[in-house]
Design a protein around this motif. Sequence first.
Motif, PDB file in Angstrom:
ATOM      1  N   ILE A   1     -25.410  39.467 -15.534  1.00  0.00           N
ATOM      2  CA  ILE A   1     -24.548  39.982 -16.604  1.00  0.00           C
ATOM      3  C   ILE A   1     -25.061  41.340 -17.069  1.00  0.00           C
ATOM      4  CG2 ILE A   1     -23.755  39.603 -18.979  1.00  0.00           C
ATOM      5  CD1 ILE A   1     -22.353  37.780 -16.957  1.00  0.00           C
ATOM      6  N   GLU A   2     -26.356  41.443 -17.215  1.00  0.00           N
ATOM      7  CA  GLU A   2     -26.968  42.702 -17.657  1.00  0.00           C
ATOM      8  C   GLU A   2     -26.682  43.837 -16.670  1.00  0.00           C
ATOM      9  OE1 GLU A   2     -31.474  44.240 -17.925  1.00  0.00           O
ATOM     10  OE2 GLU A   2     -31.079  42.379 -19.024  1.00  0.00           O
ATOM     11  N   THR A   3     -26.775  43.550 -15.387  1.00  0.00           N
ATOM     12  CA  THR A   3     -26.542  44.551 -14.351  1.00  0.00           C
ATOM     13  C   THR A   3     -25.081  44.973 -14.305  1.00  0.00           C
ATOM     14  OG1 THR A   3     -28.375  43.698 -13.048  1.00  0.00           O
ATOM     15  CG2 THR A   3     -26.757  45.053 -11.885  1.00  0.00           C
ATOM     16  N   LEU A   4     -24.177  44.050 -14.519  1.00  0.00           N
ATOM     17  CA  LEU A   4     -22.747  44.362 -14.451  1.00  0.00           C
ATOM     18  C   LEU A   4     -22.251  45.097 -15.693  1.00  0.00           C
ATOM     19  CD1 LEU A   4     -21.388  41.028 -12.943  1.00  0.00           C
ATOM     20  CD2 LEU A   4     -21.662  43.216 -11.780  1.00  0.00           C
ATOM     21  N   SER A   5     -22.972  45.001 -16.773  1.00  0.00           N
ATOM     22  CA  SER A   5     -22.549  45.608 -18.030  1.00  0.00           C
ATOM     23  C   SER A   5     -23.075  47.039 -18.138  1.00  0.00           C
ATOM     24  CB  SER A   5     -23.075  44.800 -19.227  1.00  0.00           C
ATOM     25  OG  SER A   5     -22.598  43.479 -19.145  1.00  0.00           O
ATOM     26  N   PRO A   6     -22.174  48.036 -18.197  1.00  0.00           N
ATOM     27  CA  PRO A   6     -22.644  49.415 -18.305  1.00  0.00           C
ATOM     28  C   PRO A   6     -23.337  49.682 -19.651  1.00  0.00           C
ATOM     29  CG  PRO A   6     -20.256  49.323 -18.508  1.00  0.00           C
ATOM     30  CD  PRO A   6     -20.736  47.928 -18.190  1.00  0.00           C
ATOM     31  N   LEU A   7     -22.918  48.960 -20.668  1.00  0.00           N
ATOM     32  CA  LEU A   7     -23.504  49.084 -21.999  1.00  0.00           C
ATOM     33  C   LEU A   7     -23.907  47.684 -22.444  1.00  0.00           C
ATOM     34  CD1 LEU A   7     -20.853  51.418 -23.632  1.00  0.00           C
ATOM     35  CD2 LEU A   7     -23.062  52.087 -22.684  1.00  0.00           C
ATOM     36  N   PRO A   8     -24.890  47.588 -23.314  1.00  0.00           N
ATOM     37  CA  PRO A   8     -25.264  46.255 -23.806  1.00  0.00           C
ATOM     38  C   PRO A   8     -24.063  45.580 -24.458  1.00  0.00           C
ATOM     39  CG  PRO A   8     -26.840  47.927 -24.535  1.00  0.00           C
ATOM     40  CD  PRO A   8     -25.700  48.647 -23.880  1.00  0.00           C
ATOM     41  N   LEU A   9     -23.878  44.307 -24.138  1.00  0.00           N
ATOM     42  CA  LEU A   9     -22.785  43.540 -24.732  1.00  0.00           C
ATOM     43  C   LEU A   9     -23.140  43.207 -26.166  1.00  0.00           C
ATOM     44  CD1 LEU A   9     -21.955  41.082 -21.807  1.00  0.00           C
ATOM     45  CD2 LEU A   9     -20.696  43.119 -22.480  1.00  0.00           C
ATOM     46  N   GLU A  10     -22.188  43.393 -27.062  1.00  0.00           N
ATOM     47  CA  GLU A  10     -22.412  43.072 -28.467  1.00  0.00           C
ATOM     48  C   GLU A  10     -22.196  41.589 -28.685  1.00  0.00           C
ATOM     49  OE1 GLU A  10     -20.455  45.461 -31.355  1.00  0.00           O
ATOM     50  OE2 GLU A  10     -20.677  47.274 -30.144  1.00  0.00           O
ATOM     51  N   VAL A  11     -23.051  41.023 -29.480  1.00  0.00           N
ATOM     52  CA  VAL A  11     -22.934  39.616 -29.810  1.00  0.00           C
ATOM     53  C   VAL A  11     -22.353  39.520 -31.209  1.00  0.00           C
ATOM     54  CG1 VAL A  11     -24.188  37.461 -30.125  1.00  0.00           C
ATOM     55  CG2 VAL A  11     -24.924  39.093 -28.379  1.00  0.00           C
ATOM     56  N   ASN A  12     -21.270  38.772 -31.361  1.00  0.00           N
ATOM     57  CA  ASN A  12     -20.640  38.594 -32.683  1.00  0.00           C
ATOM     58  C   ASN A  12     -21.117  37.344 -33.346  1.00  0.00           C
ATOM     59  OD1 ASN A  12     -19.161  40.957 -32.460  1.00  0.00           O
ATOM     60  ND2 ASN A  12     -17.480  39.916 -31.401  1.00  0.00           N
TER      61      ASN A  12
ATOM     62  N   ALA B   1     -24.978  46.085   1.788  1.00  0.00           N
ATOM     63  CA  ALA B   1     -25.677  46.582   0.603  1.00  0.00           C
ATOM     64  C   ALA B   1     -25.370  45.688  -0.595  1.00  0.00           C
ATOM     65  CB  ALA B   1     -25.286  48.030   0.320  1.00  0.00           C
ATOM     66  N   LEU B   2     -24.129  45.283  -0.734  1.00  0.00           N
ATOM     67  CA  LEU B   2     -23.740  44.371  -1.807  1.00  0.00           C
ATOM     68  C   LEU B   2     -24.474  43.044  -1.664  1.00  0.00           C
ATOM     69  CD1 LEU B   2     -21.949  43.532  -4.208  1.00  0.00           C
ATOM     70  CD2 LEU B   2     -20.170  42.969  -2.543  1.00  0.00           C
ATOM     71  N   GLN B   3     -24.555  42.541  -0.462  1.00  0.00           N
ATOM     72  CA  GLN B   3     -25.256  41.282  -0.209  1.00  0.00           C
ATOM     73  C   GLN B   3     -26.726  41.389  -0.628  1.00  0.00           C
ATOM     74  OE1 GLN B   3     -25.811  40.276   3.933  1.00  0.00           O
ATOM     75  NE2 GLN B   3     -25.948  38.092   3.479  1.00  0.00           N
TER      76      GLN B   3
ATOM     77  N   LEU C   1     -30.543  40.148  -7.259  1.00  0.00           N
ATOM     78  CA  LEU C   1     -30.239  39.674  -8.609  1.00  0.00           C
ATOM     79  C   LEU C   1     -30.430  38.167  -8.735  1.00  0.00           C
ATOM     80  CD1 LEU C   1     -27.083  41.817  -9.426  1.00  0.00           C
ATOM     81  CD2 LEU C   1     -29.342  41.997 -10.498  1.00  0.00           C
ATOM     82  N   LEU C   2     -29.960  37.435  -7.737  1.00  0.00           N
ATOM     83  CA  LEU C   2     -30.093  35.976  -7.789  1.00  0.00           C
ATOM     84  C   LEU C   2     -31.550  35.534  -7.715  1.00  0.00           C
ATOM     85  CD1 LEU C   2     -27.008  34.977  -5.637  1.00  0.00           C
ATOM     86  CD2 LEU C   2     -27.355  34.501  -8.076  1.00  0.00           C
TER      87      LEU C   2
ATOM     88  N   ARG D   1     -33.756  33.179 -13.752  1.00  0.00           N
ATOM     89  CA  ARG D   1     -34.693  32.208 -14.290  1.00  0.00           C
ATOM     90  C   ARG D   1     -33.942  30.985 -14.841  1.00  0.00           C
ATOM     91  NH1 ARG D   1     -36.272  36.939 -14.721  1.00  0.00           N
ATOM     92  NH2 ARG D   1     -38.233  37.941 -15.016  1.00  0.00           N
ATOM     93  N   CYS D   2     -32.628  30.950 -14.617  1.00  0.00           N
ATOM     94  CA  CYS D   2     -31.784  29.840 -15.079  1.00  0.00           C
ATOM     95  C   CYS D   2     -31.939  29.606 -16.575  1.00  0.00           C
ATOM     96  CB  CYS D   2     -32.052  28.569 -14.276  1.00  0.00           C
ATOM     97  SG  CYS D   2     -31.611  28.739 -12.541  1.00  0.00           S
TER      98      CYS D   2
END
Length: 139
Positions: A128-139, A105-107, A113-114, A118-119
Amino acid sequence: MTNKHLTIGTLSRMTATKVETIRFYEKSGLLAKPARTEGNYRSYAPADLNRLSFIRRARDLGFSLDQIRVLLDLADDRSRSCEAVDEIAKEHLAEVERKIADLKALQRELDRLLSQCRCGTVAECRIIETLSPLPLEVN
């Protein structure tokens, strides 16, 4: 080597087991407390080498310490039926099959995802979006 006793270092090298792990197996009762030399060094018999080799092989195959403990107890009574051994092996096989299903299932998910990549930039990265439970904040 039938009458030869082994040091913990020799036992460690012969089984590719760390000395600390051998001591742990002794403390947990998987290996019997060894005899001691006059200098108070551990002295192992060939039977200890065989037992440790069994433990190592079972660990390499993914058996738990509790399962190994039961298997060793069963192996110590050679006249018993192997039905209990079969049950432990069946239980372990079911766990291996569950892990294989999880890995497949992981494969599939990683392939999915891969394939969406779109490189572009990390900011647009689906992984990154899928692994992040919440949107990452950009500083």
